[in-house]
Scaffold this motif. Structure first.
Motif, PDB file in Angstrom:
ATOM      1  N   LEU A 138      47.039  37.754  49.576  1.00 25.15           N
ATOM      2  CA  LEU A 138      46.895  37.692  48.112  1.00 25.15           C
ATOM      3  C   LEU A 138      48.243  37.472  47.451  1.00 25.15           C
ATOM      4  CD1 LEU A 138      45.369  38.077  45.426  1.00 25.15           C
ATOM      5  CD2 LEU A 138      45.702  40.543  45.707  1.00 25.15           C
ATOM      6  N   HIS A 161      46.140  42.494  42.186  1.00 23.99           N
ATOM      7  CA  HIS A 161      44.756  42.914  41.957  1.00 23.99           C
ATOM      8  C   HIS A 161      44.703  43.993  40.900  1.00 23.99           C
ATOM      9  CE1 HIS A 161      41.070  45.265  42.705  1.00 23.99           C
ATOM     10  NE2 HIS A 161      40.537  44.118  43.082  1.00 23.99           N
ATOM     11  N   PHE A 188      43.951  47.750  44.125  1.00 23.26           N
ATOM     12  CA  PHE A 188      43.664  47.312  45.482  1.00 23.26           C
ATOM     13  C   PHE A 188      43.549  48.507  46.422  1.00 23.26           C
ATOM     14  CE2 PHE A 188      44.405  45.618  49.687  1.00 23.26           C
ATOM     15  CZ  PHE A 188      43.666  44.454  49.675  1.00 23.26           C
ATOM     16  N   VAL A 247      37.038  40.838  48.379  1.00 27.12           N
ATOM     17  CA  VAL A 247      37.760  41.703  47.452  1.00 27.12           C
ATOM     18  C   VAL A 247      37.076  41.563  46.095  1.00 27.12           C
ATOM     19  CG1 VAL A 247      39.986  42.274  46.430  1.00 27.12           C
ATOM     20  CG2 VAL A 247      39.902  41.278  48.723  1.00 27.12           C
ATOM     21  N   TRP A 294      37.927  42.608  39.800  1.00 24.90           N
ATOM     22  CA  TRP A 294      39.164  41.952  39.388  1.00 24.90           C
ATOM     23  C   TRP A 294      39.455  42.135  37.898  1.00 24.90           C
ATOM     24  CZ3 TRP A 294      42.602  39.702  42.650  1.00 24.90           C
ATOM     25  CH2 TRP A 294      42.168  39.497  43.977  1.00 24.90           C
ATOM     26  N   TRP A 321      43.466  42.214  36.958  1.00 21.34           N
ATOM     27  CA  TRP A 321      44.450  41.409  37.671  1.00 21.34           C
ATOM     28  C   TRP A 321      45.569  40.978  36.723  1.00 21.34           C
ATOM     29  CZ3 TRP A 321      45.860  36.435  36.450  1.00 21.34           C
ATOM     30  CH2 TRP A 321      44.994  35.693  35.645  1.00 21.34           C
ATOM     31  N   ASP A 363      51.100  46.807  43.502  1.00 26.52           N
ATOM     32  CA  ASP A 363      49.873  46.894  44.286  1.00 26.52           C
ATOM     33  C   ASP A 363      50.062  47.773  45.520  1.00 26.52           C
ATOM     34  OD1 ASP A 363      47.846  45.527  42.951  1.00 26.52           O
ATOM     35  OD2 ASP A 363      48.088  43.664  44.081  1.00 26.52           O
TER      36      ASP A 363
END
Length: 320
Positions: A132, A194, A197, A212, A215, A218, A226
């Protein structure tokens, strides 16, 4: 869901599945943003997220912002539900694939999963987090959001902490001062964050991460934001009266090694680990305050004080 909104969803899905029966929407449990439903179209099943009636499409209710990040991550190596369609007319909505799997936080959620399985999952998603953070933030679907400054992140959560009565956050003021005095000088290049996370937000089938999800918050910013949050959930002792021991979970050091993939650990992680604990203390303190003020009755919140105190105490210990 209103009849007008469902009519729009039904018409769009019917166009994608000519002749198929479109099932009635079924509300999905969990989540705190927008409306979330499961809708069947013939043999296929989708998750639909929509702006609640009468709400402005901002913050957690900005479902199209969530759709953008799913579109940006398609083909990136980060498992996410495939974006099927979106409708910008208000109330806006989008449909995504219904991903298989379960999202279980090992030390907090029921039903428990075997420790060995949970351990493999945590190492797996540490590698997912690395992928990510490697996504090109210039991807057009993301737009051009302003990167999150570390000091601003601290200030934002400090305001949340200050809104919690002092008796619910023992030592909190000292922790906030230490964090403010020791903000790392060298920010890492901004990555796609994220924002929440952890395994509780990753669907897994067996030992494999399938998607995943969640969101809503984000952003772009320092990858250690994160990471510091993710590492919190590796040890039940961070959650007195809430967590349970799960033999087989990797340590924070092992998770960092999986994330680094043979490289060096990110620098100054102690500050970000302490930041993650402060954020958790602020969130729990906020929830407990709302319960005690009668704004959201939930007697289970009375279990939080030992964990709030532990988060603040261990954050101060990490800072040295």
């Amino acid at each position: 869901m209103s009849a007008e909104l469902f009519g729009r969803i039904r018409d769009r899905l019917a166009g994608l599945h000519p002749g198929a029966e479109i099932g009635e929407p079924r509300a999905l449990p969990g989540g705190h943003s927008g409306l979330t439903y499961s809708v069947a179209a013939g043999d296929d099943r989708y998750v639909v997220k929509a702006v609640p009636p009468g709400q402005r499409p901002v913050g957690r209710n900005d479902v199209l912002r969530q759709a953008r990040v799913l579109a940006a991550l398609a083909g990136s190596g980060v498992p996410v539900p495939g974006l099927i369609c979106r409708d910008e007319r208000q109330p806006a909505w989008f449909a995504m694939e219904f991903a298989p799997g379960e999202a279980v936080e090992p030390v907090l959620d029921e039903p428990a999963v075997p420790g060995a399985t949970a351990g493999v999952r945590m190492l797996e998603i540490a590698r997912v987090l690395r992928r990510l953070h490697a996504v090109d933030v210039r991807t057009p679907e993301l737009g051009t959001p302003e990167p999150l400054d570390t000091a601003d992140e601290l200030e934002r959560w400090s305001r949340t902490m200050h809104a919690v009565p002092e008796e619910l956050r023992p030592g909190g003021e000292e922790l906030l001062k230490r964090l403010a005095d020791e903000v790392p000088a060298g920010a890492l290049p901004p990555v796609l964050l994220h924002g929440d996370f952890r395994l509780g937000n990753v669907l897994c089938a067996g030992e494999r991460a399938t998607a995943v999800v969640d969101w809503e918050i984000w952003s772009l910013g320092d990858p250690r934001i994160d990471l510091g949050w993710f590492l919190l959930f590796a040890d039940h002792r961070n959650f007195p009266r809430l967590g349970r021991a799960v033999p087989g979970l990797p340590s924070e050091a092992e998770l960092l090694a999986a994330y680094a993939d043979g490289g060096d650990d990110p620098p100054e992680m102690e500050w970000f680990r302490a930041l993650g604990r402060m954020k958790m203390a602020a969130i729990m303190g906020h929830n407990l305050r709302r319960h005690r003020e009668g704004k959201h009755h939930d007697p289970d919140q009375e279990r939080l004080p030992p964990t709030i105190a532990a988060m603040i105490r261990t954050a101060r210990d990490i800072l040295g």
